[in-house]
Design a protein around this motif. Sequence first.
Motif, PDB file in Angstrom:
ATOM      1  N   CYS A 103      -0.855  -3.801 -10.114  1.00 16.37           N
ATOM      2  CA  CYS A 103       0.218  -4.682  -9.289  1.00 16.37           C
ATOM      3  C   CYS A 103      -0.515  -5.265  -8.043  1.00 16.37           C
ATOM      4  O   CYS A 103       0.008  -6.132  -7.265  1.00 16.37           O
ATOM      5  CB  CYS A 103       1.336  -3.635  -8.646  1.00 16.37           C
ATOM      6  N   CYS A 152       3.537   0.846  -7.911  1.00 16.22           N
ATOM      7  CA  CYS A 152       4.242   0.248  -9.208  1.00 16.22           C
ATOM      8  C   CYS A 152       4.096   1.111 -10.438  1.00 16.22           C
ATOM      9  O   CYS A 152       5.048   0.911 -11.415  1.00 16.22           O
ATOM     10  CB  CYS A 152       3.327  -1.039  -9.606  1.00 16.22           C
ATOM     11  N   CYS A 166       0.373   4.824 -10.061  1.00 20.02           N
ATOM     12  CA  CYS A 166       0.078   4.013  -8.675  1.00 20.02           C
ATOM     13  C   CYS A 166       1.225   4.312  -7.952  1.00 20.02           C
ATOM     14  O   CYS A 166       2.446   4.279  -8.358  1.00 20.02           O
ATOM     15  CB  CYS A 166       0.002   2.539  -9.041  1.00 20.02           C
ATOM     16  N   CYS A 192      -4.822  -1.766  -6.302  1.00 18.91           N
ATOM     17  CA  CYS A 192      -4.347  -1.309  -7.429  1.00 18.91           C
ATOM     18  C   CYS A 192      -4.534  -2.392  -8.720  1.00 18.91           C
ATOM     19  O   CYS A 192      -4.202  -3.569  -8.278  1.00 18.91           O
ATOM     20  CB  CYS A 192      -2.874  -1.037  -7.606  1.00 18.91           C
TER      21      CYS A 192
HETATM   22 ZN   LIG Z   1       0.126  -0.680  -8.601  1.00 18.17          ZN
END
Ligand SMILES: [Zn+2]
Length: 252
Positions: free
Chosen positions: A42, A67, A64, A39
């Motif tokens: 994060c 996060c 996501c 991601c």
């Molecule tokens: Zn993330």
Amino acid sequence: MALLWIYVFLFGLVIGSFLNVLVYRLPREMPIAHGFSQCTGCGHRLYPKDLVPLFSYLFLRGRCRYCGAHISFQYPAVELANALLWLLCAGVFGFTPRALAAALLCSCLLTVLLIDWFHQIIPDVMCLAILVCGLGLWAAGGGPDLTARLIGFVVISVPLLLLALLSGGRAMGGGDIKLMAALGFCLGWQCTILTTMLGALLGTLAVVVLRPTRFALGREVSFGSFLALGGMIALFCGDGIIGWYLSLVIGA
Ligand SMILES: [Zn+2]
């Protein structure tokens, strides 16, 4: 038969998600087949269930899983655009080797369009990939003959090269020159000239239309993006456009 179309669409989605990787990693000079997908918010490793093209995005509502960060709409849009291009190739060229080469060419052009748009560069490896697609198109048969392709290789790229040399590299980037050489072999010389005209026309239109909006092209216009778009148009309907144009001019 319907199943075949679904396969083309799904395969187009998968290739599209690979294009997202190329668009993100190539300009940053990151290795393509190295490391896990993460991601960008994060840094959490993304598992296959997070990477199912389009469907993960829809299921997770663009966030996501780990996060909650917003995932750019660009990712599913590129996947969908590529899948539609692949369907279009099957529609125009049938379920043939030529369609496969054309579909791969479209994917390369979509990648070039995006990378040049965001980073104002055209990676050499993409020009090489386009040339390989051109060899595929030639081997598959049905398009321009070898002579037309070889003329296509030089018909725009050499004048662009001269322009670059005369202007000290200011008027034209090296990426555009290599792109038009490779694309010239794919399309043959007639459609290569058409591609350049379409690219210049669309680029000019974009500057004029977008000027009063917040999408105004303040920076240098990414000519390569418009050449890539012009190339796709020429691939699908170049012969038709040229025929129409000639009938206007000659009245034939
Ligand atoms: Zn993330």
